[in-house]
Design an enzyme around this catalytic site. Structure first.
Site, PDB file in Angstrom:
ATOM      1  N   CYS A   2       0.598  -1.193  -0.079  1.00  0.00           N
ATOM      2  CA  CYS A   2      -0.233  -0.322  -0.104  1.00  0.00           C
ATOM      3  C   CYS A   2       0.819   1.069  -0.281  1.00  0.00           C
ATOM      4  CB  CYS A   2      -0.701   0.453   1.236  1.00  0.00           C
ATOM      5  SG  CYS A   2      -1.399  -1.609   1.520  1.00  0.00           S
ATOM      6  N   ARG A  50      -4.960   1.869  -0.433  1.00  0.00           N
ATOM      7  CA  ARG A  50      -4.739  -0.296  -0.154  1.00  0.00           C
ATOM      8  C   ARG A  50      -5.175  -0.466  -1.002  1.00  0.00           C
ATOM      9  NH1 ARG A  50      -8.818  -4.240   2.745  1.00  0.00           N
ATOM     10  NH2 ARG A  50      -7.191  -6.028   3.074  1.00  0.00           N
ATOM     11  N   LEU A  51      -3.917  -1.151  -1.407  1.00  0.00           N
ATOM     12  CA  LEU A  51      -3.914  -2.561  -2.397  1.00  0.00           C
ATOM     13  C   LEU A  51      -4.168  -3.605  -1.345  1.00  0.00           C
ATOM     14  CD1 LEU A  51      -2.917  -3.586  -5.598  1.00  0.00           C
ATOM     15  CD2 LEU A  51      -0.729  -4.081  -4.712  1.00  0.00           C
ATOM     16  N   SER A  52      -4.903  -4.380  -1.953  1.00  0.00           N
ATOM     17  CA  SER A  52      -5.961  -5.906  -0.583  1.00  0.00           C
ATOM     18  C   SER A  52      -5.171  -7.009  -1.549  1.00  0.00           C
ATOM     19  CB  SER A  52      -6.981  -5.740  -1.052  1.00  0.00           C
ATOM     20  OG  SER A  52      -8.322  -4.322  -0.977  1.00  0.00           O
ATOM     21  N   ILE A  53      -4.359  -7.296  -0.467  1.00  0.00           N
ATOM     22  CA  ILE A  53      -3.374  -9.231  -0.445  1.00  0.00           C
ATOM     23  C   ILE A  53      -4.067  -9.631   0.453  1.00  0.00           C
ATOM     24  CG2 ILE A  53      -1.342  -9.410  -0.995  1.00  0.00           C
ATOM     25  CD1 ILE A  53      -1.909  -7.854  -2.915  1.00  0.00           C
ATOM     26  N   ILE A  54      -4.308  -9.790   1.567  1.00  0.00           N
ATOM     27  CA  ILE A  54      -4.661 -10.881   2.556  1.00  0.00           C
ATOM     28  C   ILE A  54      -5.817  -9.699   3.126  1.00  0.00           C
ATOM     29  CG2 ILE A  54      -4.215 -11.502   4.851  1.00  0.00           C
ATOM     30  CD1 ILE A  54      -1.229 -11.302   3.904  1.00  0.00           C
ATOM     31  N   GLY A  80       2.844  -2.757   3.262  1.00  0.00           N
ATOM     32  CA  GLY A  80       3.780  -4.757   3.413  1.00  0.00           C
ATOM     33  C   GLY A  80       3.166  -5.625   3.629  1.00  0.00           C
ATOM     34  N   GLU A  81       3.840  -6.363   3.446  1.00  0.00           N
ATOM     35  CA  GLU A  81       3.614  -7.162   4.365  1.00  0.00           C
ATOM     36  C   GLU A  81       4.583  -7.911   5.398  1.00  0.00           C
ATOM     37  OE1 GLU A  81       0.659  -9.184   3.168  1.00  0.00           O
ATOM     38  OE2 GLU A  81       0.365  -7.837   1.554  1.00  0.00           O
ATOM     39  N   ASP A 105      -2.686  -9.562   8.555  1.00  0.00           N
ATOM     40  CA  ASP A 105      -1.429  -9.516   9.016  1.00  0.00           C
ATOM     41  C   ASP A 105      -1.166  -8.281  10.209  1.00  0.00           C
ATOM     42  OD1 ASP A 105      -1.040  -7.687   6.689  1.00  0.00           O
ATOM     43  OD2 ASP A 105       0.828  -8.788   6.376  1.00  0.00           O
TER      44      ASP A 105
END
Length: 641
Positions: A2, A50-54, A80-81, A105
């Site tokens: 993000c 936001r770039l939605s990943i999890i 990040g992750e 996360d």
């Protein structure tokens, strides 16, 4: 993955400043096109793209969390992750009865901070830049991951402190901060020498970067207090008799574990593939978790050969479905202004352009990719790391004799065989090595820079780093230096900026703390031999990487820049940039034009030097002159891939 933007005011957050932060978020829209939001109280404004990943349906940010007695005590904005977030949540629940409201996360970061304080940052296994505001203590903490995978820019002035994933967002807020857009001339010289702007500098004097492995605590009206929580150290552990095979298995096992955790996502994960050992190892391990793995590469057709052939052969060998993005010279030139806009500060690495195009292609099919960055720095992959072997005989000479050889080399004509060897052999490591980027000699710098100051040298950047590695073997010292210079100044900047330009998350399994914990122990002879680089890594990957790749040199995304600058592909474009650029107060354009003409006739290869100044001219045209206006489109992607 993000984009962050925050503003901690020195006084009270007015409606006007809240609005300005929301508008400045638009500059980082490409980092997170799925959602945009802000949260604020009387002192702080947190902004987020936001770039939605999890946990796609939840884990909205800015995220609120707290213990049961104060459930919204903290506000988090996180880029990040965290790959061990499941393990952290389990540990926090078992030890502290922590409670979570999402499956993401982000909450693991805030809960870890609440119970463990800043010591929690060393327990995070991932890539990150985040901000946590404590509504009770009225204190902000911002932090960045160990290796600098994710960026974080900071500006502090009379009006407060702002931070952002994108420097261009901060530039929109310099007014409320009471700051200006003054160019840092010293950083310009460092850029020209190194081909990137070294941390913590940026080309704007009032904007800095929080360095990798650091966090800062901030209180309204005060200066940030910066603390380093991670210092990479190469604690060499020599191989015991009969222990080699076990150590190779340890390397393979830790890479398997890292890739497995880097595959955690609620969206499709693909991989970049150059055909070299690093990207091949990453993809080969990833396909064990996703048999339908998609891989991507970019290439240029030239002289009857294409690197795409190598990557395609590798993809077939590991069983991946492969996509190739060919890039034409016309596309290359046309994309440069847009790419430089995304960069924030110039990086004179020609591989940026093919990386941008392969990321654009990958984003049509996946939302996350794995890549092999960091393997060279951790395992000894650069050919230059073999230089201490070739210069070993010079170490037996008295210092005075080595100085005499240096003076002798100065009298030898340029291009004479042995001149460079004598010159470099006469110098100590601290003077001769400052990363992979040297292109200008001091004489060339004097001719190109209007305000050349010999006291501003690469040692401004490298001396403090070398001071922390005294007593190490020379290869370890070179690796340590590159972790703080080339890796975070060039490699990770282009990886982050070019993928995020296309709203694509890039993950780097080699740059994992558990992988580093193994790599830091390797003695130099397990990294560098007279015949090869990354020796131990190659041995560890014998059962993972196809044989035709195992001993192939590093490829990356090679660019035929030398050829293009001599012909119709880029010569006219380069001449036009030099003529139109309003950088006469900084650069000697007559000297640069002469350099271009000498390159065109083929008498000398000035391609990397020319590229360094040309990229700076484009940057100046965008961010200073407002002469170049890149066509930046609003990103529109489906949420799920």
């Amino acid at each position: 993955m993000c984009g962050l933007l925050g503003f901690l005011t020195a006084d009270v957050a007015t409606d006007e400043v809240v609005h300005q932060v929301y508008e400045a978020l638009q500059c980082g829209r490409h980092r997170g096109p799925d959602e945009r939001g802000t949260w604020h109280d009387e002192h702080i404004i947190l902004g987020f793209n936001r770039l939605s990943i999890i946990d796609i349906e939840h884990s909205h940010q800015p995220l609120r969390w707290g213990p049961p007695e104060s459930p919204e005590r903290y506000a988090l904005a996180f880029n990040g992750e965290i790959y061990n977030y499941l393990e952290l949540r389990e540990q926090l629940t078992a030890e502290h009865d922590a409670q979570f409201r999402t499956e993401g996360d982000g909450e693991s970061i805030v809960a870890a901070y609440h119970f463990w304080g800043t010591e929690a940052f060393s327990r995070l296994r991932g890539m990150f830049a985040f901000a946590i505001w404590d509504t009770e203590t009225r204190q902000l903490v911002i932090a960045r991951d160990r290796f600098g995978i994710k960026p974080l820019f900071v500006a502090t002035g009379p009006g407060g402190t702002a931070y952002a994933s994108e420097k261009k967002s901060l530039l929109e807020l310099l007014g409320p901060l009471g700051l200006s857009r003054t160019i840092d001339v010293r950083a310009v010289e460092h850029y020209t020498v190194l081909q990137y702007v070294p941390e913590p500098e940026t080309l704007h004097a009032d904007v800095r970067r929080l360095e990798s492995g650091c966090y800062a605590t901030l209180t309204p009206g005060e200066q940030p207090k910066i603390t380093r929580y991670f210092e990479p150290r190469f604690r060499v552990r020599p191989f015991a008799a009969n222990s080699a095979e076990q150590r190779y298995r340890e390397i393979a096992d830790v890479l398997r574990d890292s890739v497995a955790k880097h595959m955690r996502a609620d969206v499709t994960v693909g991989a970049f593939l150059s055909g070299g050992i690093d990207s091949t190892a990453t993809a080969a391990l990833a396909i064990q978790h996703n048999p339908n793995l998609l891989t991507f590469t970019s290439a240029f057709e030239r002289e009857g050969y294409s690197e795409a052939d190598v990557a395609a052969e590798t993809a077939e060998a590991i069983g991946a479905k492969h996509f190739i993005r060919m890039v034409s010279p016309e596309e290359y030139a046309a994309a440069i202004p847009e790419i430089v806009w995304y960069l924030d500060d110039p990086v004179a690495d020609p591989a940026l352009v093919p990386l941008y195009f392969v990321a654009k292609e990958a984003r049509k099919h996946v939302k996350v990719v794995l890549s092999g960055e960091g393997a060279d720095e951790l395992f000894g992959g650069y050919t230059i790391y073999r230089e201490p072997l070739s210069l070993k005989p010079f170490e037996y000479l008295p210092r005075g004799a080595r100085k005499l050889l240096g003076k002798l080399s100065d009298r030898i004509p340029e291009g004479t065989r042995g001149k460079s060897l004598l010159h470099r052999g006469s110098l100590p490591l601290e003077e001769r090595y400052y990363g992979n980027a040297r292109s200008f000699s001091d004489a060339q710098l004097r001719s190109v820079l209007r305000d050349f100051r010999p006291e501003w040298t690469h040692q401004d950047v490298t001396a403090p780093i070398y001071a922390r590695s005294r007593g190490w073997d020379p290869v370890a010292r070179m690796q340590h230096l590159d972790l703080f210079t080339w890796l975070r100044g060039d490699i990770l900047v282009k990886a982050d900026k070019m993928t995020m330009a296309n709203s694509l998350e890039l993950r780097v399994p080699f740059l994992d703390p558990e992988v580093f914990a193994i790599a830091e122990q390797l003695p130099y002879e397990q990294k560098i031999t007279p015949e090869t680089t990354k020796y131990a890594l190659r041995r560890a990957l014998e059962e993972i990487v196809p044989p035709h790749v195992l001993h192939r040199p590093k490829l990356g995304f090679p660019v035929p820049l030398r050829h293009w600058l001599r012909g119709p592909e880029l010569y006219d474009w380069a001449a036009g940039q030099i003529a139109e650029s309003q950088t006469d107060h900084l650069l000697n354009k007559a000297a640069i034009t002469a350099m271009l003409e000498a390159h065109r006739t083929g008498t000398v290869d000035h391609s990397r030097r020319l590229w360094t100044v040309l990229v700076f001219m484009v940057w100046h045209g965008i961010f200073v002159e407002d002469r170049i206006k890149p066509a930046i489109e609003e990103p529109t992607y489906p949420v799920r891939l």
